[in-house]
Design an enzyme around this catalytic site. Structure first.
Site, short mmCIF file in Angstrom:
data_model
loop_
_atom_site.label_atom_id
_atom_site.label_comp_id
_atom_site.label_asym_id
_atom_site.label_seq_id
_atom_site.Cartn_x
_atom_site.Cartn_y
_atom_site.Cartn_z
N THR A 1 0.85 -1.19 0.00
CA THR A 1 0.00 0.00 0.00
C THR A 1 0.89 1.24 0.00
O THR A 1 2.00 1.20 0.51
CB THR A 1 -0.86 -0.03 1.27
OG1 THR A 1 -1.85 -1.01 1.10
CG2 THR A 1 -1.49 1.30 1.59
N ASP B 1 -9.00 0.40 5.97
CA ASP B 1 -8.81 1.69 6.64
C ASP B 1 -8.44 2.81 5.67
O ASP B 1 -8.65 3.99 5.97
CB ASP B 1 -7.70 1.57 7.69
CG ASP B 1 -6.36 1.17 7.05
OD1 ASP B 1 -6.37 0.24 6.21
OD2 ASP B 1 -5.33 1.77 7.37
N THR C 1 -0.40 2.31 6.94
CA THR C 1 -0.42 1.05 6.19
C THR C 1 -0.38 -0.11 7.17
O THR C 1 0.33 -0.05 8.18
CB THR C 1 0.78 0.95 5.22
OG1 THR C 1 0.79 -0.36 4.64
CG2 THR C 1 2.12 1.17 5.92
N GLY C 2 -1.15 -1.13 6.90
CA GLY C 2 -1.14 -2.28 7.80
C GLY C 2 -2.46 -3.03 7.73
O GLY C 2 -3.26 -2.83 6.81
N THR C 3 -2.67 -3.89 8.70
CA THR C 3 -3.88 -4.71 8.74
C THR C 3 -5.08 -3.79 9.00
O THR C 3 -5.31 -3.36 10.13
CB THR C 3 -3.75 -5.78 9.84
OG1 THR C 3 -3.32 -5.13 11.04
CG2 THR C 3 -2.71 -6.83 9.46
N1 ASP Z 1 -4.28 -1.01 5.11
C1 ASP Z 1 -4.54 -1.68 3.86
C2 ASP Z 1 -5.90 -2.33 3.92
O1 ASP Z 1 -6.22 -2.89 4.95
C3 ASP Z 1 -3.53 -2.72 3.51
C4 ASP Z 1 -2.08 -2.28 3.56
O2 ASP Z 1 -1.76 -1.29 4.19
O3 ASP Z 1 -1.22 -2.94 2.95
O4 ASP Z 1 -6.60 -2.34 2.95
#
Ligand code: ASP
Length: 327
Positions: free
Chosen positions: A186, A217, A237-239
Site C-alpha cells: 500500500t 482503513d 499502512t497495515g492490517t
Molecule cells: N491497510 C490496507 C488495507 O487494509 C492494507 C495495507 O496497508 O497494505 O486495505
C-alpha cells in the site's frame, strides 16, 4: 525516529507498505529504493516550485500507483474472486476537506478519484456505484481490470488461497505464505508546503484474498489518513481492520492536540497503545508543521522515503537508510 525538533520550509515523506519483509535480493531492494525516491522527488518538485502540500502528496502517490512494485493502481493485489477493488483517500490540513473512493474497479489512479471527490464537495466518500459518474464528471481515466494485474500478484493469490484458506493477508505477509520473493505494498504520502500547510494521501489494493466488497482503513478519514494544520498529517499502512478500529490517524492528532505530545511520541504511542493491542501490524508516515517526520512501524520493515528542504532524499526498508545519489 527523529528526536530533535526540525524547522524546515517544506518536507515530504512516503511509504510503500509495511509487513513481514525479509531482507533479500539487493537488486530487488535497489528497485524499491529507486521507486520510493522517485516518488519523493515527484512531490518535492511540486513543493520546490511553491506548490501545495495537497498537490505534492497527489504527485507522490500517483507515482507509486503507477509503479507495479506497490499494492496500489498498477500492481494492486487480488481479492478472493481474483478481481481488483481499489481504495484511496486524501485530506487537506488547512481546510480539513477530504475525499475518498472505495472499491473502485476502473479508475487508473484512485488518488485522483479521491481528489476529485474532495474538490466536488458534495460528499467525502464515494463507493463503486458512483465510479462511472465520478470519472465522467471529472474526466478521470478509466482502464480495464487487466491494467492493474501482474503475474506476481496472481501467484500471490494462488499461494495464499492454497495455504491460508479464506483468510485475507497483508500484502507483505503473503510472502511468508508464498515462496515468491516479490514484494508489494500500500502507498501513501504526507507533506508540509512552503505556506505551512499539511496534507496526506493513501492508496491501496487492500489485502490479498480479501472478501469481495471489503473496505479497509485506507479510504476512511481518521483511520488510514488524516491531516490537520493544528497537529500533523498521517498516512497509514497495515492490517486495515485494526487500524480502522483504533482510528489510528486521528488518534495521533488527538494525542498532539489534547495531550500536547510531540509528533514522534504521539505516532509511536498510537501504534503501540491502540493498534498493537488489537493485534494490528503495520506502520505510518507522519509530519508536523515544523517539518518533523515520524515513521514508526511494528512489522519487520516498512518501505519509506523522505526529504526536507536543502537535504538529499533518503529511503529505507529496515533500519538502514539510503541516500539518493550514493552508491
Ligand atoms: N491497510 C490496507 C488495507 O487494509 C492494507 C495495507 O496497508 O497494505 O486495505
Amino acid at each position: 525516529m527523529k528526536k530533535d525538533k526540525q524547522v524546515t520550509s517544506y518536507a515530504l515523506a512516503v511509504h510503500g507498505g509495511a509487513g513481514t519483509i525479509k531482507p533479500g535480493n539487493p537488486e530487488v531492494e535497489a528497485a524499491y529504493h529507486a521507486a520510493l525516491q522517485a516518488a519523493v522527488l515527484a512531490g518535492e518538485q511540486v513543493l520546490q516550485a511553491g506548490g501545495s502540500a495537497l498537490q505534492a502528496v497527489t504527485a507522490s502517490v500517483q507515482s507509486l500507483e503507477d509503479c507495479p512494485l506497490f499494492n496500489a493502481g498498477h500492481g494492486a493485489v487480488f481479492n478472493a474472486n481474483a478481481e481488483h477493488e481499489l481504495d484511496a483517500s486524501i485530506m487537506d490540513g488547512q481546510t480539513l476537506k477530504a475525499g475518498a473512493v472505495a472499491g473502485m474497479r476502473t479508475l487508473r489512479n484512485p488518488v485522483l478519484g479521491a481528489l476529485a471527490v474532495m474538490k466536488d464537495e458534495r460528499c467525502v466518500l464515494v463507493g463503486v456505484h458512483g465510479e462511472a459518474a465520478l470519472a465522467a464528471q471529472h474526466a478521470l481515466e478509466q482502464v480495464e481490470q487487466s491494467y492493474f494485474s501482474t503475474e506476481a500478484r496472481r501467484e500471490q493469490l494462488r499461494t495464499v488461497q492454497a495455504h491460508a484458506g479464506n483468510r485475507a493477508v497483508l500484502d507483505h505477509d503473503a510472502l511468508t505464505v508464498s515462496k515468491s520473493d516479490s514484494r508489494f505494498g500500500t502507498v501513501g504520502a504526507v507533506a508540509l508546503d512552503q505556506s505551512g500547510n499539511l496534507a496526506a494521501a493513501t492508496s491501496t489494493g487492500g489485502m490479498t484474498n480479501k472478501m469481495p466488497g471489503r473496505i479497509g482503513d485506507t479510504p476512511v478519514v481518521g483511520a488510514g489518513v488524516y491531516a490537520n494544520n493544528a497537529s500533523c498529517a498521517v498516512s497509514a499502512t497495515g492490517t486495515g481492520e485494526q487500524f480502522l478500529r483504533a482510528c489510528l490517524a486521528h488518534d495521533i492528532h488527538a494525542r498532539m492536540v489534547y495531550a500536547g505530545s510531540p509528533l514522534d511520541a504521539a505516532a509511536a504511542q498510537a501504534l503501540s497503545e491502540t493498534v498493537a493491542p488489537l493485534g494490528g501490524v503495520g506502520g505510518l508516515v507522519a509530519i508536523d508543521r515544523d517539518g518533523n517526520v515520524s515513521m514508526p512501524y511494528n512489522s519487520k520493515g516498512m518501505y519509506r522515503a523522505w526529504v526536507r528542504e536543502g537535504q538529499s532524499i533518503q529511503s529505507a526498508i529496515f533500519a538502514d537508510v539510503q541516500t539518493a545519489g550514493s552508491p
